[in-house]
Write a protein that holds these residues in place. Structure first.
Motif, PDB file in Angstrom:
ATOM      1  N   LEU A  76       0.864  -1.176   0.000  1.00  0.00           N
ATOM      2  CA  LEU A  76       0.000   0.000   0.000  1.00  0.00           C
ATOM      3  C   LEU A  76       0.903   1.230   0.000  1.00  0.00           C
ATOM      4  CD1 LEU A  76      -2.768   1.446   0.370  1.00  0.00           C
ATOM      5  CD2 LEU A  76      -2.405   1.224   2.839  1.00  0.00           C
ATOM      6  N   HIS A  87      -2.515   2.362  10.440  1.00  0.00           N
ATOM      7  CA  HIS A  87      -1.619   1.247  10.143  1.00  0.00           C
ATOM      8  C   HIS A  87      -1.918   0.068  11.057  1.00  0.00           C
ATOM      9  CE1 HIS A  87       1.882  -1.109   9.141  1.00  0.00           C
ATOM     10  NE2 HIS A  87       2.181  -1.171  10.426  1.00  0.00           N
ATOM     11  N   ASP A  99       3.246  -1.297   4.164  1.00  0.00           N
ATOM     12  CA  ASP A  99       2.586   0.010   4.182  1.00  0.00           C
ATOM     13  C   ASP A  99       3.648   1.096   3.979  1.00  0.00           C
ATOM     14  OD1 ASP A  99       0.863   2.109   4.552  1.00  0.00           O
ATOM     15  OD2 ASP A  99       0.359   1.653   6.649  1.00  0.00           O
ATOM     16  N   LEU A 170       5.703  -1.208   8.311  1.00  0.00           N
ATOM     17  CA  LEU A 170       5.432   0.194   7.991  1.00  0.00           C
ATOM     18  C   LEU A 170       6.751   0.867   7.635  1.00  0.00           C
ATOM     19  CD1 LEU A 170       3.686   2.815   7.997  1.00  0.00           C
ATOM     20  CD2 LEU A 170       4.204   2.997  10.459  1.00  0.00           C
TER      21      LEU A 170
END
Length: 350
Positions: A76, A87, A99, A170
């Motif tokens: 993403l 998140h 992410d 992330l």
């Protein structure tokens, strides 16, 4: 294609849009989420190779559809760590999701920024342009593009890490930091020498002096410089002498001349002869002599030259993109082309 086993959801605005473009060029299935299609030329270039899907996260049914799409994705790409989903929420539902959050300064920062302000804050503009004029920025949205490239590298690194441990993560990318990293020389000069870089315009400064880089010729521009390369300098003088334009350059002993220590006034006098020679000839003539004799010269292409380039056409560089109610436009195709790739051996197929 190299990344044909990956699906990417692109929720970015202009900043970060290039990340999805690069991943699409590498073969990933990139879904660009927008409330409506754009016919803007810049948007078409950034979105080339992506599949456009019209969804509005503010709409409850579209929001659920977007949630389902993200659950099916590997990567993403977006601009805010909390929008349209946090998140933590995404990681709980999809622990393998990568992410990528690309912000102007940092994932948590909401300070406004444009490509121009990012270029200025990075210090890149301080060294672009003539020394006696205001600073300039580079063509296009360079800070946004640099951040997009860093985002693509971040995504590929995270995919590799997931191949090892099976976990998503992330990753945050700062556009300002991306631009600063591209401007590596000036921050280091300040850190280690306490000096602020300055604009030098058309001069390449080395040692105690500087040499001209860009020259006008009969039908455009070329790039060439006086350098400490005796063979190259003798070759240039030979070509000029054969056309009766070498003047007093024939008397220079290039073996014992150090360009970096030659006074700028002397270099300017030598360059005046080179300038007259270039102005008397076309880019094609100068390029041909450069290839034949090793002059170290290159022609500078304009937009029309790039579009008409036989070399770029032979590698299928351009893609014609249709625009409703307007003429089609040529945009760059993939930067990388591979002959064969077996995704079954990668071990990271979703």
């Amino acid at each position: 294609m190299m990344l044909s086993h990956l699906r990417v959801i692109d929720l970015t605005q202009d900043l970060g849009r290039y990340t999805g473009k690069l991943l699409a060029d590498l073969g990933a299935d990139v879904l660009r989420i927008e409330s409506g299609a754009s016919t803007d030329v810049a948007s078409l270039a950034w979105d080339s190779g992506k599949r456009l899907i019209a969804l509005d996260p503010a709409n409850s049914s579209d929001r659920q559809a977007l949630r389902d799409l993200i659950r099916s994705a590997d990567v993403l790409v977006r601009n805010c760590v909390a929008e349209p989903f946090t998140h933590e929420e995404l990681a709980t539902a999809h622990p393998r999701l990568i992410d990528i959050v690309i912000g102007a300064f940092a994932a948590s920062s909401e300070r406004p920024a444009t490509d121009l302000t990012l270029m200025a804050r990075s210090g890149l503009m301080a060294i672009v342009g003539d020394p006696d004029r205001a600073p300039m920025t580079l063509p296009g949205e360079q800070a946004f593009a640099l951040a997009g490239a860093q985002g693509a590298v971040a995504a590929l690194t995270a995919v590799h890490a997931r191949h090892v441990d099976g976990k998503g993560q992330l990753v945050t990318v700062s556009a300002l930091q991306s631009a600063v990293l591209a401007n590596y020389r000036e921050p280091l000069m300040w850190q280690f020498a306490g000096r602020v870089g300055r604009r030098t315009g058309n001069l390449l400064v080395r040692g105690k002096s500087g040499v001209r880089q860009i020259w006008s010729c009969r039908d455009g521009h070329v790039t060439w410089s006086l350098v400490d390369n005796p063979g190259m300098m003798r070759a240039m003088v030979k070509v000029m002498r054969e056309r009766g334009m070498a003047a007093d350059l024939t008397a220079i002993d290039w073996e014992s001349t150090l360009i970096a220590d030659t006074p700028r006034e002397t270099l300017a006098a030598w360059e005046s002869h080179v300038e007259a020679f270039f102005l008397a000839h076309t880019r094609a003539e100068l390029t041909q002599w450069s290839v034949a004799h090793g002059l170290g010269l290159s022609q500078i292409d304009g937009v029309e030259d790039v579009l008409a380039s036989e070399q770029l056409r032979s590698r299928d560089m351009w893609r014609e993109i249709a625009r409703p109610g307007a003429a089609s436009v040529a945009v760059p195709g993939p930067l990388f082309v591979t002959s064969e790739f077996d995704a079954s051996n990668q071990g990271d197929v979703p």
